[in-house]
Design an enzyme around this catalytic site. Structure first.
Site, short mmCIF file in Angstrom:
data_model
loop_
_atom_site.label_atom_id
_atom_site.label_comp_id
_atom_site.label_asym_id
_atom_site.label_seq_id
_atom_site.Cartn_x
_atom_site.Cartn_y
_atom_site.Cartn_z
N HIS A 1 0.67 -1.14 -0.04
CA HIS A 1 -0.11 0.01 0.04
C HIS A 1 0.66 1.15 -0.08
CE1 HIS A 1 -0.37 -0.44 4.93
NE2 HIS A 1 0.85 -0.59 4.16
N ASN A 2 0.28 2.13 -0.79
CA ASN A 2 1.08 3.64 -0.82
C ASN A 2 2.38 3.82 -1.37
OD1 ASN A 2 -0.86 3.80 2.13
ND2 ASN A 2 -1.23 5.36 0.57
#
Length: 341
Positions: free
Chosen positions: A236-237
């Site tokens: 994620h991210n």
């Protein structure tokens, strides 16, 4: 059918020899038959190509041949990449929706798109011009798929994913699954909801059985022109810049940022919250645990500048011999010692 001259014209190349001969296929030198085009980047390759049955050879400038017609180009590999689609065009998928597809009434599918068997398209999804969903694809609510996108069978796109134009995603890949986010609370791991999404820019290609997680809050981003190999995990991210090359079995922890033109070789692991500068290169099987400056090449575990890592490997290889010599010296010193000293 193409002639040598017509191919050279398309490639911006120069014909050395008879340009009127027909080219009916493309093959490596050891498999080439009459009518085939092959290529040679080095003199040794040219020798093999001249000994083959190929009709013509793609070569860089300055190459000569007494027995074969040549097409001189700036870069034979680039030229071959342009030639191959002429002889091996992609399968054409006619516009239309297979009867077994399930499409929410609020979805907008362009009339030129191809929706294959057993696809599921959720609410408020848009599918652009000439895009192809080959079959068994699930597109989650609110996702946007651009023009000329090609999703191979069993690609899954979670909700609110944004995919640009000319993106290719190969079979078994999942885009937008929950990131790995948990907090420890009263003796258990409580799930931190992952409410971001994934943004994939234009001209990206993603291999088979890869997984790109949605952001925890903001997006996970894949920059334009980036190419991701099979079996890659992007947490994620993570934010990737433009034209990065990510090879097979690479794993990213969360929130790492890659600048443009980063290259990461196979089976490397990238720790979280790092920054990899423009044109940074990570060697195969490396463990990256620090920021990597622009233009730097690192190797090893933990990853170190390539020259330093190579010196360390050489030193490690010399350790057994060094230990053997040390033991000999210890015995010699012990024999020299006087009693009571």
């Amino acid at each position: 059918m193409f002639t040598i001259s017509s191919l050279a014209q398309q490639l911006g190349g120069e014909v050395i020899g008879d340009g009127s001969m027909a080219i009916t296929g493309v093959a490596p030198a050891d498999q080439a038959r009459a009518g085939d085009l092959t290529f040679a980047e080095k003199p040794s390759y040219l020798e093999a190509a001249e000994a083959s049955h190929a009709t013509a050879i793609l070569v860089p400038g300055g190459f000569e041949s007494a027995s074969k017609t040549l097409i001189r180009v700036k870069d034979p590999r680039v030229a071959m990449a342009k030639v191959l689609p002429l002889f091996f065009p992609e399968e054409i998928h006619p516009a239309g929706i297979h009867p077994s597809a399930v499409i929410d009434p609020t979805a907008a599918v362009h009339p030129t798109a191809h929706i294959g068997p057993h696809c599921v398209i959720g609410a408020d999804v848009s599918v652009g011009e000439r895009s192809v969903l080959m079959g068994g694809n699930h597109i989650g609510r609110g996702s946007r798929i651009g023009n000329d996108v090609r999703l191979h069978p069993n690609v899954v796109i979670y909700s609110r994913t944004q995919i640009g134009d000319r993106v290719r995603i190969h079979s078994g890949t999942t885009i937008g699954a929950d990131g790995y986010g948990y907090v420890f609370d009263q003796g258990q791991h409580r799930k931190m909801p992952q409410v971001g999404n994934v943004i994939i820019h234009d001209d990206v290609e993603i291999g088979s059985n890869a997984s790109i997680d949605r952001g925890a809050l903001g997006p996970t981003v894949i920059g334009a022109g980036t190419k991701i190999d099979n079996l890659v995990h992007v947490a994620h991210n993570v934010v990737m810049g433009k034209h990065c090359l990510i090879m097979g079995q690479v794993g990213f922890a969360g929130s790492t940022h890659l600048s443009d033109y980063v290259v990461i070789a196979s089976q490397s692991g990238i720790a979280g919250h790092l920054k990899l500068g423009t044109q940074a290169t990570i060697g195969a099987k490396s463990g990256v645990m620090r920021d990597i400056p622009a233009g730097e090449t690192v190797l090893g575990y933990p990853a170190a500048p390539d020259k330093q890592a190579k010196r360390q490997w050489i030193a490690m290889a010399q350790l057994p011999d060094a230990l053997r010599r040390l033991k000999i010296l210890e015995k010699q010193l012990a024999g020299m010692a006087t009693p009571g000293s």
